[in-house]
Design a protein around this motif. Structure first.
Motif, PDB file in Angstrom:
ATOM      1  N   LYS A 188      35.446  76.737   4.017  1.00  0.00           N
ATOM      2  CA  LYS A 188      35.409  77.503   2.768  1.00  0.00           C
ATOM      3  C   LYS A 188      33.972  77.803   2.359  1.00  0.00           C
ATOM      4  N   SER A 189      33.079  76.841   2.549  1.00  0.00           N
ATOM      5  CA  SER A 189      31.671  77.038   2.180  1.00  0.00           C
ATOM      6  C   SER A 189      31.007  78.118   3.022  1.00  0.00           C
ATOM      7  N   SER A 190      31.509  78.335   4.223  1.00  0.00           N
ATOM      8  CA  SER A 190      30.953  79.354   5.115  1.00  0.00           C
ATOM      9  C   SER A 190      31.484  80.748   4.834  1.00  0.00           C
ATOM     10  N   GLY A 191      32.436  80.873   3.906  1.00  0.00           N
ATOM     11  CA  GLY A 191      32.968  82.181   3.553  1.00  0.00           C
ATOM     12  C   GLY A 191      34.319  82.496   4.152  1.00  0.00           C
ATOM     13  N   PHE A 192      34.941  81.532   4.803  1.00  0.00           N
ATOM     14  CA  PHE A 192      36.243  81.748   5.421  1.00  0.00           C
ATOM     15  C   PHE A 192      37.362  81.307   4.483  1.00  0.00           C
ATOM     16  N   VAL A 193      38.535  81.888   4.688  1.00  0.00           N
ATOM     17  CA  VAL A 193      39.738  81.472   3.979  1.00  0.00           C
ATOM     18  C   VAL A 193      40.625  80.782   5.020  1.00  0.00           C
ATOM     19  N   PRO A 194      40.747  79.453   4.949  1.00  0.00           N
ATOM     20  CA  PRO A 194      41.530  78.734   5.967  1.00  0.00           C
ATOM     21  C   PRO A 194      43.005  79.091   5.912  1.00  0.00           C
ATOM     22  N   LEU A 195      43.594  79.336   7.082  1.00  0.00           N
ATOM     23  CA  LEU A 195      45.029  79.561   7.177  1.00  0.00           C
ATOM     24  C   LEU A 195      45.738  78.273   7.567  1.00  0.00           C
TER      25      LEU A 195
ATOM     26  N   ASN B  40      34.091  93.644   7.005  1.00  0.00           N
ATOM     27  CA  ASN B  40      34.298  94.647   8.040  1.00  0.00           C
ATOM     28  C   ASN B  40      33.111  94.742   8.980  1.00  0.00           C
ATOM     29  N   ASP B  41      32.103  93.874   8.777  1.00  0.00           N
ATOM     30  CA  ASP B  41      30.897  93.872   9.593  1.00  0.00           C
ATOM     31  C   ASP B  41      30.940  92.676  10.546  1.00  0.00           C
ATOM     32  N   LEU B  42      30.929  92.945  11.841  1.00  0.00           N
ATOM     33  CA  LEU B  42      31.001  91.886  12.836  1.00  0.00           C
ATOM     34  C   LEU B  42      29.784  90.967  12.769  1.00  0.00           C
ATOM     35  N   ASN B  43      28.616  91.503  12.412  1.00  0.00           N
ATOM     36  CA  ASN B  43      27.424  90.665  12.302  1.00  0.00           C
ATOM     37  C   ASN B  43      27.545  89.649  11.171  1.00  0.00           C
ATOM     38  N   GLU B  44      28.176  90.026  10.070  1.00  0.00           N
ATOM     39  CA  GLU B  44      28.423  89.081   8.981  1.00  0.00           C
ATOM     40  C   GLU B  44      29.368  87.978   9.436  1.00  0.00           C
ATOM     41  N   VAL B  45      30.338  88.330  10.239  1.00  0.00           N
ATOM     42  CA  VAL B  45      31.283  87.343  10.758  1.00  0.00           C
ATOM     43  C   VAL B  45      30.543  86.354  11.660  1.00  0.00           C
TER      44      VAL B  45
ATOM     45  N   ALA C 177      34.547  79.754  19.015  1.00  0.00           N
ATOM     46  CA  ALA C 177      35.131  80.676  18.039  1.00  0.00           C
ATOM     47  C   ALA C 177      35.666  81.919  18.750  1.00  0.00           C
ATOM     48  N   THR C 178      36.938  82.183  18.578  1.00  0.00           N
ATOM     49  CA  THR C 178      37.554  83.398  19.093  1.00  0.00           C
ATOM     50  C   THR C 178      37.780  84.330  17.911  1.00  0.00           C
ATOM     51  N   ILE C 179      37.230  85.537  17.999  1.00  0.00           N
ATOM     52  CA  ILE C 179      37.257  86.487  16.883  1.00  0.00           C
ATOM     53  C   ILE C 179      38.328  87.547  17.150  1.00  0.00           C
ATOM     54  N   TYR C 180      39.151  87.793  16.128  1.00  0.00           N
ATOM     55  CA  TYR C 180      40.189  88.814  16.190  1.00  0.00           C
ATOM     56  C   TYR C 180      39.973  89.808  15.056  1.00  0.00           C
ATOM     57  N   LYS C 181      40.122  91.076  15.339  1.00  0.00           N
ATOM     58  CA  LYS C 181      40.095  92.126  14.316  1.00  0.00           C
ATOM     59  C   LYS C 181      41.517  92.289  13.802  1.00  0.00           C
TER      60      LYS C 181
END
Length: 139
Positions: free
Chosen positions: A20-27, A45-50, A73-77
């Motif tokens: 949560k502190s990193s900006g993610f919403v845990p599922l 919407n910016d991959l660099n921010e992710v 980390a596996t990233i999905y759009k």
């Protein structure tokens, strides 16, 4: 919006607060054979921010004595779709109306909307890439 699946070495406690502190919403998260799997959303919407948020999470995890591997980390759009939300809220509203009247209609529609959003996130994604554990954080 992006969905990220993390694989971190298992230890006592979990890293939901760091996520949560990193900006993610845990599922959700689960433990499996010495590895903790976290799945989280990030509203960007910016991959660099992710990727920056992934690095922030890795730093916070390292402070707690955790580590990752080549598939950290596996990233999905996530494609924003409305079919699941529309179907879920309609079905939930109709079932709620049938079972509990007008209050059931409202609660059923809200519950169906939430279920439809989760369905859209899980079914409407495409893989973007895989990030490995940052080399600068390795012992």
């Amino acid at each position: 919006m992006y969905k990220v699946s993390f694989k971190v070495s298992e230890s006592a406690g979990n890293l939901l607060q760091e996520l949560k502190s990193s900006g993610f919403v845990p599922l959700y998260y689960r433990k499996d054979k010495g590895v903790e799997n976290y799945v989280a959303l990030i509203r960007s919407n910016d991959l660099n921010e992710v990727k920056d948020a992934i690095l922030d999470f890795a730093i916070l995890a390292k402070r707690r004595g955790r580590g990752g591997g080549r598939d950290f980390a596996t990233i999905y759009k996530v494609n924003d779709q409305i079919m699941g939300k529309a179907f879920g809220s309609t079905l939930g509203g109709l079932l709620g109306l049938k079972l509990a009247g007008i209050p059931g209609l409202v609660l059923g529609a809200l519950g169906g909307l939430l279920a439809g959003e989760i369905l859209d996130v899980n079914l409407g994604d495409s893989i973007v890439g895989v990030e490995q554990w940052p080399i600068s954080l390795t012992d």
